[in-house]
Each structure stands twice: as structure tokens, then as C-alpha cells.
Enzyme design. Structure first.
Site, PDB file in Angstrom:
ATOM      1  N   CYS A   1      39.882   7.005   3.345  1.00 21.20           N
ATOM      2  CA  CYS A   1      41.124   7.424   4.001  1.00 21.20           C
ATOM      3  C   CYS A   1      41.592   6.311   4.938  1.00 21.20           C
ATOM      4  O   CYS A   1      40.795   5.516   5.428  1.00 21.20           O
ATOM      5  CB  CYS A   1      40.993   8.704   4.824  1.00 21.20           C
ATOM      6  SG  CYS A   1      40.346  10.089   3.910  1.00 21.20           S
TER       7      CYS A   1
ATOM      8  N   ARG B   1      42.594   2.269   0.729  1.00 23.74           N
ATOM      9  CA  ARG B   1      41.501   3.097   1.234  1.00 23.74           C
ATOM     10  C   ARG B   1      41.495   4.495   0.621  1.00 23.74           C
ATOM     11  O   ARG B   1      40.550   5.266   0.823  1.00 23.74           O
ATOM     12  CB  ARG B   1      41.604   3.233   2.759  1.00 23.74           C
ATOM     13  CG  ARG B   1      41.549   1.914   3.483  1.00 23.74           C
ATOM     14  CD  ARG B   1      41.666   2.133   4.963  1.00 23.74           C
ATOM     15  NE  ARG B   1      40.532   2.841   5.492  1.00 23.74           N
ATOM     16  CZ  ARG B   1      39.400   2.289   5.862  1.00 23.74           C
ATOM     17  NH1 ARG B   1      39.249   0.994   5.770  1.00 23.74           N
ATOM     18  NH2 ARG B   1      38.411   3.007   6.328  1.00 23.74           N
TER      19      ARG B   1
ATOM     20  N   TRP C   1      41.538   9.860   0.719  1.00 22.77           N
ATOM     21  CA  TRP C   1      40.615   9.822  -0.420  1.00 22.77           C
ATOM     22  C   TRP C   1      39.763  11.069  -0.259  1.00 22.77           C
ATOM     23  O   TRP C   1      38.970  11.171   0.675  1.00 22.77           O
ATOM     24  CB  TRP C   1      39.759   8.560  -0.385  1.00 22.77           C
ATOM     25  CG  TRP C   1      38.938   8.365  -1.622  1.00 22.77           C
ATOM     26  CD1 TRP C   1      39.335   7.792  -2.788  1.00 22.77           C
ATOM     27  CD2 TRP C   1      37.571   8.740  -1.803  1.00 22.77           C
ATOM     28  NE1 TRP C   1      38.296   7.786  -3.681  1.00 22.77           N
ATOM     29  CE2 TRP C   1      37.201   8.368  -3.113  1.00 22.77           C
ATOM     30  CE3 TRP C   1      36.619   9.369  -1.000  1.00 22.77           C
ATOM     31  CZ2 TRP C   1      35.928   8.587  -3.633  1.00 22.77           C
ATOM     32  CZ3 TRP C   1      35.354   9.590  -1.510  1.00 22.77           C
ATOM     33  CH2 TRP C   1      35.019   9.204  -2.817  1.00 22.77           C
TER      34      TRP C   1
ATOM     35  N   ASN D   1      39.594  10.211   9.479  1.00 27.13           N
ATOM     36  CA  ASN D   1      38.913   9.458   8.422  1.00 27.13           C
ATOM     37  C   ASN D   1      37.418   9.599   8.677  1.00 27.13           C
ATOM     38  O   ASN D   1      36.939   9.196   9.739  1.00 27.13           O
ATOM     39  CB  ASN D   1      39.334   7.985   8.490  1.00 27.13           C
ATOM     40  CG  ASN D   1      38.434   7.091   7.660  1.00 27.13           C
ATOM     41  OD1 ASN D   1      37.905   7.519   6.638  1.00 27.13           O
ATOM     42  ND2 ASN D   1      38.232   5.861   8.091  1.00 27.13           N
ATOM     43  N   GLY D   2      36.715  10.188   7.730  1.00 31.69           N
ATOM     44  CA  GLY D   2      35.266  10.361   7.898  1.00 31.69           C
ATOM     45  C   GLY D   2      34.849  11.726   7.388  1.00 31.69           C
ATOM     46  O   GLY D   2      35.595  12.378   6.643  1.00 31.69           O
TER      47      GLY D   2
ATOM     48  N   GLU E   1      28.443  -7.395 -13.492  1.00 26.96           N
ATOM     49  CA  GLU E   1      29.717  -7.445 -12.772  1.00 26.96           C
ATOM     50  C   GLU E   1      30.907  -7.400 -13.753  1.00 26.96           C
ATOM     51  O   GLU E   1      31.897  -6.714 -13.500  1.00 26.96           O
ATOM     52  CB  GLU E   1      29.751  -8.719 -11.902  1.00 26.96           C
ATOM     53  CG  GLU E   1      31.030  -8.987 -11.160  1.00 26.96           C
ATOM     54  CD  GLU E   1      31.471  -7.881 -10.204  1.00 26.96           C
ATOM     55  OE1 GLU E   1      30.704  -6.940  -9.956  1.00 26.96           O
ATOM     56  OE2 GLU E   1      32.611  -7.957  -9.719  1.00 26.96           O
TER      57      GLU E   1
ATOM     58  N   LYS F   1      33.809  -4.482 -13.763  1.00 28.11           N
ATOM     59  CA  LYS F   1      35.252  -4.752 -13.662  1.00 28.11           C
ATOM     60  C   LYS F   1      35.994  -3.966 -14.738  1.00 28.11           C
ATOM     61  O   LYS F   1      37.009  -3.346 -14.472  1.00 28.11           O
ATOM     62  CB  LYS F   1      35.572  -6.247 -13.821  1.00 28.11           C
ATOM     63  CG  LYS F   1      35.184  -7.174 -12.701  1.00 28.11           C
ATOM     64  CD  LYS F   1      35.917  -6.979 -11.398  1.00 28.11           C
ATOM     65  CE  LYS F   1      35.299  -5.912 -10.569  1.00 28.11           C
ATOM     66  NZ  LYS F   1      34.449  -6.169  -9.499  1.00 28.11           N
TER      67      LYS F   1
ATOM     68  N   GLU G   1      35.930  -0.040 -14.048  1.00 28.10           N
ATOM     69  CA  GLU G   1      36.681   0.525 -12.921  1.00 28.10           C
ATOM     70  C   GLU G   1      38.178   0.426 -13.089  1.00 28.10           C
ATOM     71  O   GLU G   1      38.901   1.309 -12.622  1.00 28.10           O
ATOM     72  CB  GLU G   1      36.220  -0.049 -11.575  1.00 28.10           C
ATOM     73  CG  GLU G   1      36.394  -1.514 -11.405  1.00 28.10           C
ATOM     74  CD  GLU G   1      35.767  -2.019 -10.102  1.00 28.10           C
ATOM     75  OE1 GLU G   1      35.575  -1.240  -9.169  1.00 28.10           O
ATOM     76  OE2 GLU G   1      35.474  -3.221 -10.028  1.00 28.10           O
TER      77      GLU G   1
ATOM     78  N   HIS H   1      14.938  -3.192 -26.822  1.00 28.29           N
ATOM     79  CA  HIS H   1      14.114  -2.063 -26.379  1.00 28.29           C
ATOM     80  C   HIS H   1      14.908  -0.768 -26.322  1.00 28.29           C
ATOM     81  O   HIS H   1      14.493   0.189 -25.667  1.00 28.29           O
ATOM     82  CB  HIS H   1      13.485  -2.377 -25.016  1.00 28.29           C
ATOM     83  CG  HIS H   1      12.619  -3.592 -25.063  1.00 28.29           C
ATOM     84  ND1 HIS H   1      11.389  -3.594 -25.691  1.00 28.29           N
ATOM     85  CD2 HIS H   1      12.822  -4.866 -24.634  1.00 28.29           C
ATOM     86  CE1 HIS H   1      10.867  -4.807 -25.608  1.00 28.29           C
ATOM     87  NE2 HIS H   1      11.723  -5.597 -24.980  1.00 28.29           N
TER      88      HIS H   1
ATOM     89  N   LYS I   1      38.941   1.271  -1.882  1.00 30.03           N
ATOM     90  CA  LYS I   1      38.417  -0.071  -1.637  1.00 30.03           C
ATOM     91  C   LYS I   1      37.266  -0.069  -0.640  1.00 30.03           C
ATOM     92  O   LYS I   1      36.334  -0.846  -0.750  1.00 30.03           O
ATOM     93  CB  LYS I   1      39.574  -0.917  -1.096  1.00 30.03           C
ATOM     94  CG  LYS I   1      39.219  -2.340  -0.796  1.00 30.03           C
ATOM     95  CD  LYS I   1      39.366  -3.180  -2.023  1.00 30.03           C
ATOM     96  CE  LYS I   1      38.871  -4.583  -1.835  1.00 30.03           C
ATOM     97  NZ  LYS I   1      38.239  -5.093  -3.056  1.00 30.03           N
TER      98      LYS I   1
END
Ligand code: F6R
Length: 615
Positions: A2, A27, A75, A101-102, A488, A492, A495, A511, A610
Site C-alpha cells: 500500500c 506499491r 495492495w 499501510n501495514g 531470475e 521475470k 511475473e 533427475h 514492488k
């Protein structure tokens, strides 16, 4: 996550709040809302599901006049993303509006108690519980609002950055924080801005006060800023200047922030090494390392703690520090480490890696490490961030604001810093030859050129992306230094395009995962000339033999790899430990183009934010 923003002064608040919200959208972007007090002292609240643009449309014909206001982009954590759960939340009487926010962890217990006092709740959020707790305390004690806020916050367990305004008081914002970021911007004397991220309000002020956990601030128009502890003791504070330009926060002609940030990498590597590697002597100097060299030289172990992309960079750090410094290294997901009762020795060095410097799990891991007496070092991007302040020392990566949700330039900056650190420590430890030190140091200075060359592959990669846009699964293969690069690359793609992708150590394929291979499954194989080159080549042959399609990221002109590949991405070669930086660039571009072809929201992919400030 948020984002919160606030303004009190003589200007019209709404445009400032909306502008701040747009910049904070990284955010969270599930819903947005604004609360403003007008000249009539009335509290006006507008909020809706969706992005800030939707809020802007929604309020276009509404009365938004007023010079004090607070705003929020969400968020969702507790409660679905809808109009009712959107912030600001109003207390039951309609007197107090709050943004948060939290997470208030004990909100259920608090809610039960308020239920018994006759409070009704409109939303399913923890935040509405807090604003009603404040109101209840004020009703019962008949005290000023700031006292009620203090008492309520002492009962709340969890993380918060809150801002509160009150009907009938068009001059004041009350703000407080615990474990969630908050910057108070100083405008004209007696004019205040407030935000989760100082950068979001940089066009209004460059002077900020960062209040600490457990502190509360009163921002009153025309009066000096006041900061208190939750015990009502006045707290001294200092002002910090943030030198950032607006152009760093804009797309600069690119269609997306992510593409801008990918293309910035030649420059961000220069910024990251500037003043740290002497072009004349190739000597590396990082002050954080130099000032604490004994801690590194005497380290029993290095433990990296990080999340997501930063964790992938840390995996490369493991190779670097073991290979070059001969120090044993562990790499931990911060979220697992903090709950595992890990063994941490006072002579361990814990390195926390984070772009935002706000990731809640990484912060908690730092706290744990500090309690065990370990030396905690930070590798961060955001100056003055919570992690930068919580660590004993550290090195900034200096890659500038990263706004696209998918991390790109921060990853290459983190690996660059880790390489400089490892070389510096290894030199003092005597575990590196002068020749190798100079080779890698010179290669770091040459990297921007190589990345520039790699970026020229963009057109080719865009064409390749057209062919693979509709593949449903991808596998990314790499070994050694490039196994983390494979992880990585896969992250990318996942997401931003929502396509399933897995990064795999190439040799591990046989395996189990090799069972997945068929003509529909592209494998992105990183086969560059390094100590595992031949082995990786054989692993790729195994995939090929089972009908898999191979896209190779390979050294320019390597005939052997060309022969076994269906598609090639040919990159310039540098020293082995720096190849992940070069290789990650085309992987970023491949993910980007596939996502664009699929019509995804590249900079704000669904469900993500983010800065992950919740656990
Ligand atoms: C991926 C990404 C995330 C972050 C992770 C940690 O592209 O951006 O995986 O890397 O949330 O964030 P920081 O580095 O800010 O601690």
C-alpha cells in the site's frame, strides 16, 4: 504494501494527493481513495476499486476542494479489493478518517472488544478496527485525538504507517509509524507533505524528516513539526535532503518503466562503480567494507538474507564469496530464515540484499541477526530506507529509482556490488591473485559497453518473442554462476507474462524435470564459455534428444552451441563471474516482449507490488 500520501498547507490538496498516489502505485493498485476536509470543515471521502486513474475519473465531477487531505493506494491483505475495503476508513461516527499501510496483527481481538461496545464494521479490514479503536478511546477518555491515537497504537500489534484527519479540523494531520515506511516532506514553513516513499513527492520538496518506529508526528498548518514518542515525550528529529530529479521518475519516452530500466543498465553500472573503481589503478574502494574490514576478514560465515530477485542475486554472491574469498556462504530466503530458529554466530556476517530496503521479511531477518550479535551489512538501492537504517553498514547500488514491478537494473547493480565487495575482501585476505583482481576489476569497468552491445539484440529478441508468445511453459537452464541467472530469467517471465516458467540447474534435469520436455516446451539454455561449458552443452543435448526446442543464450559466434540450438541469442563474453550480468539482459528483454505480446500490464502485473512490506 500500500502507498499513503498526505498534504496540509495552503495549496489545494487533491491534485497533490493524486499525483503522489500515481507515483506510489508500484506499491499496490487494487483500490484507491482520498479524504479531504474543505473550508466548510466537512470530511469528504471518495474511494473505489481499481487503479488511481479510476479514482481520478470517479472524482472528476465531485467536490474535492480543501487544503488538507490524505490518500491511499491499496495492495489487499485483509479483505477483498473492493470499494468498501478501500481506504480511507472512517470511524463509526464519521468524525475520523484514516489511511493505513501495514497489518494490525491483533485486529481480531481488538474487534471483538469493540463489537461488545456496539461498534459496527462496514469493511473486513484490520484498518477499520484501528480507526474505531482510536474513536472509542477518545469517547471513553474524552481526550484530544492525538492522545487517543497514542493509546490505541500502544494496544495495536503489527506494522503500520498511518495518517489521520478529523472532521472540523482543516489544519492538521496526525501520523505515526511502526515497521512501515513514512517520510514527511517539508514545504514552505508550516506546510507538510507525507508519503510512504519520499521520491513520490520530490517535485514538491527535497527536504524530509524520517520518523522512527514508535513515533508519532503532528503536521499542523502554519506550525512547526512536532514529533513524539508513544509515551508523549517530545522527540528530536533531523532533516535529510534527497537529491533526485523528476526525470528519474518518468518513462522518458519508453512505453514502459521496465523497458526504460532495462535500457538504463549501461548507465546504472557506471553509477554503481563510479568513484569505487579507479580506472587508473583498478583499485576497488567501498567505504562500508573498508571501515569494517576486520568483520569480513574474521567472518566465520557469510549469510545472505533476501527475497525474490534479490535472493537470486545473493545466490550469485554465494559463488563470488566462496570462489574468490574462500568464506563459507549460506543464502537464505528471509521469510524462512526468520522463522527457523537459525544458528547465527556473533562472528557471522549477515548481508541483507534489497532493492526497496523495505521488505518486511528481510527487515525481520536483520533484527534476528542483530540479536545474535552478528554484523549486519546491507546492499540496498533506496537511500534512507528502513533496511539501510537497520543495518550496521552497507553499500548502496545507486541504480536510481526502479519503478517497474519486475526488478531489472537492481539485480545487475546488486551483482556488481557483490563482485566489488568480494574482490576487495579477497585482496585483503590474500585469496585472490593480483592478476585475477585486476582482470575482474577491469571487466567491471567494461561491462557498460558489453551491456550496450547486448541491448542491440532487442529487435531480434522481439521477433523471437513472437514465436514463443503462446508457449504455455518454459524451462530455463543454467549451471554455476548462471544457475541463479536461469532462476531470475524464469521469474521475470512468470511475473509479467503469467506464463509458467521454471529455472533449473541444467544437470538436475535428468533427475525428474526432463520428463516435462516435448516439442511444446521451450528451454532457454544459458551456455556460455565457463567452467561448466561442456557439461552444460551435454545437458542441452539431452533436452534436444527428447524433442525439446532450444533457445540458447550463448557466446557470440559459438558454432558448437549454434548447431544444437533452434534459436540463438548471441551475447558478448566477459569474465565468468560477470556473465550473469550480461546474460540477464536478454532474458529481461525476452520476458518483456512476451508480456507485451500477451497484452499484460508490464509495469504493474496482477497480484504483485514492488515493495513487500507485509510478511
Ligand atoms: C521480482 C521482484 C521481487 C523482489 C522482492 C524483494 O522482479 O521485484 O521478487 O525482488 O520482492 O524486494 P526487495 O529487493 O525490494 O527487497
Amino acid at each position: 504494501m500500500c502507498g499513503i500520501v498526505g498534504y496540509v498547507g495552503n495549496k489545494t490538496a487533491c491534485p497533490i494527493l493524486l499525483n503522489g498516489l500515481h507515483r506510489l502505485e508500484y506499491r499496490g493498485y487494487d483500490s484507491a481513495g482520498v479524504a479531504i476536509i474543505g473550508a466548510d470543515n466537512e470530511l469528504k471521502i471518495y474511494k473505489c476499486k481499481g487503479k488511481v486513474d479510476e479514482l481520478e475519473n470517479f472524482i472528476a465531477d465531485k467536490d474535492t476542494e480543501g487544503t488538507v487531505g490524505i490518500a491511499h493506494t491499496r495492495w489487499a491483505t485483509h479483505g477483498a479489493p473492493n470499494n468498501i475495503n478501500a481506504h480511507p476508513h472512517l470511524s463509526q461516527s464519521g468524525q475520523i478518517a484514516m489511511i493505513h499501510n501495514g497489518i494490525i496483527e491483533n485486529f481480531r481481538v481488538l474487534k471483538e472488544a469493540l463489537d461488545k461496545e456496539g461498534f459496527d464494521f462496514r469493511s473486513s479490514t484490520d484498518s477499520e478496527v484501528l480507526v474505531n479503536l482510536i474513536e472509542h478511546i477518545r469517547n471513553v477518555n474524552g481526550c484530544p485525538l492525538e492522545d487517543a491515537v497514542r493509546v490505541a497504537l500502544k494496544r495495536a500489534v503489527g506494522a503500520y504507517a498511518i495518517a489521520i484527519i478529523e472532521k472540523g479540523n482543516p489544519n492538521r494531520i496526525i501520523a505515526a509509524k511502526q515497521s512501515s515506511p513514512m517520510a514527511i516532506g517539508l514545504g514552505e514553513p508550516g506546510e507538510y507533505y507525507l508519503s510512504s516513499d519520499a521520491a513520490s513527492i520530490i517535485e514538491y520538496t527535497k527536504d524530509f524528516v524520517y520518523i522512527n518506529d514508535g513515533e508519532m508526528a503532528v503536521l499542523e498548518k502554519g506550525k512547526p513539526l512536532q514529533v513524539f514518542s508513544l509515551d508523549n515525550e517530545p522527540v528530536a528529529f533531523s532533516t535529510a535532503r534527497l537529491d533526485l530529479s523528476i526525470s528519474q521518475l518518468e518513462k522518458g519516452g519508453y512505453e514502459h518503466f521496465m523497458l526504460k530500466e532495462i535500457n538504463e543498465q549501461p548507465k546504472t553500472i557506471i553509477d554503481c562503480t563510479r568513484g569505487r573503481i579507479s580506472p587508473e589503478t583498478l583499485e576497488i574502494t567501498l567505504n562500508g567494507v573498508a571501515n569494517n574490514i576486520d568483520r569480513f576478514l574474521n567472518a566465520r560465515r557469510i549469510i545472505f538474507v533476501a527475497c525474490g530477485t534479490s535472493w537470486h542475486a545473493a545466490l550469485i554472491g554465494e559463488h563470488l564469496f566462496e570462489d574468490i574469498c574462500r568464506i563459507p556462504v549460506e543464502v537464505e530466503y528471509a521469510s524462512e530464515f526468520r522463522y527457523r530458529n537459525p544458528v547465527i554466530f556473533p562472528d557471522d556476517v549477515v548481508i541483507a540484499v534489497s532493492q526497496s530496503g523495505e521488505t518486511a521479511d528481510t527487515l525481520a531477518a536483520i533484527e534476528l541477526a542483530r540479536k545474535s550479535g552478528a554484523f549486519v551489512y546491507g546492499i540496498n538501492n533506496v537511500i534512507g530506507s528502513s533496511i539501510a537504517r537497520a543495518t550496521d553498514s552497507g553499500t548502496y547500488i545507486h541504480v536510481g529509482p526502479e519503478i517497474g514491478v519486475a526488478s531489472t537494473k537492481a539485480f545487475t547493480g546488486q551483482v556488481t556490488v557483490m563482485t566489488m565487495m568480494a574482490l576487495m575482501i579477497a585482496k585483503r585476505k590474500g585469496t585472490v591473485s593480483d592478476e585475477y583482481y585486476r582482470e575482474v576489476s577491469a571487466a567491471l569497468l567494461k561491462l557498460p559497453e558489453l551491456i550496450e552491445e547486448t541491448l542491440k539484440l532487442d529487435g531480434e529478441i522481439a521477433e523471437m518473442a513472437k514465436i514463443f508468445t503462446y508457449a504455455r511453459n518454459f524451462i530455463y537452464l543454467g549451471r554455476g554462476y548462471n544457475y541463479p541467472t536461469a532462476l531470475e530469467g524464469a521469474l521475470k517471465l512468470k511475473e509479467i507474462s503469467y506464463v509458467h516458467a521454471e529455472g533449473y540447474p541444467a544437470a538436475e534435469m535428468k533427475h525428474g524435470a526432463i520428463a516435462l520436455i516435448d516439442a511444446e516446451m521451450p528451454s532457454v539454455a544459458i551456455v556460455t564459455p565457463d567452467s561448466t561449458y561442456e557439461k552444460t552443452l551435454s545437458n542441452v543435448e539431452e533436452v534436444k534428444a527428447r524433442g525439446g526446442k532450444i533457445i540458447s543464450v550463448m557466446a557470440k559466434g559459438d558454432e558448437l552451441v549454434r548447431r544444437i540450438s533452434d534459436f540463438t541469442i548471441e551475447v558478448p563474453v566477459t569474465t565468468e563471474c560477470l556473465m550473469p550480468i550480461v546474460v540477464s539482459v536478454p532474458l529481461q528483454l525476452l520476458a518483456y516482449h512476451i508480456a507485451v505480446n500477451k497484452g499484460r500490464n508490464v509495469d504493474q502485473p496482477r497480484n504483485l507490488a514492488k515493495s513487500v512490506t507485509v510478511e
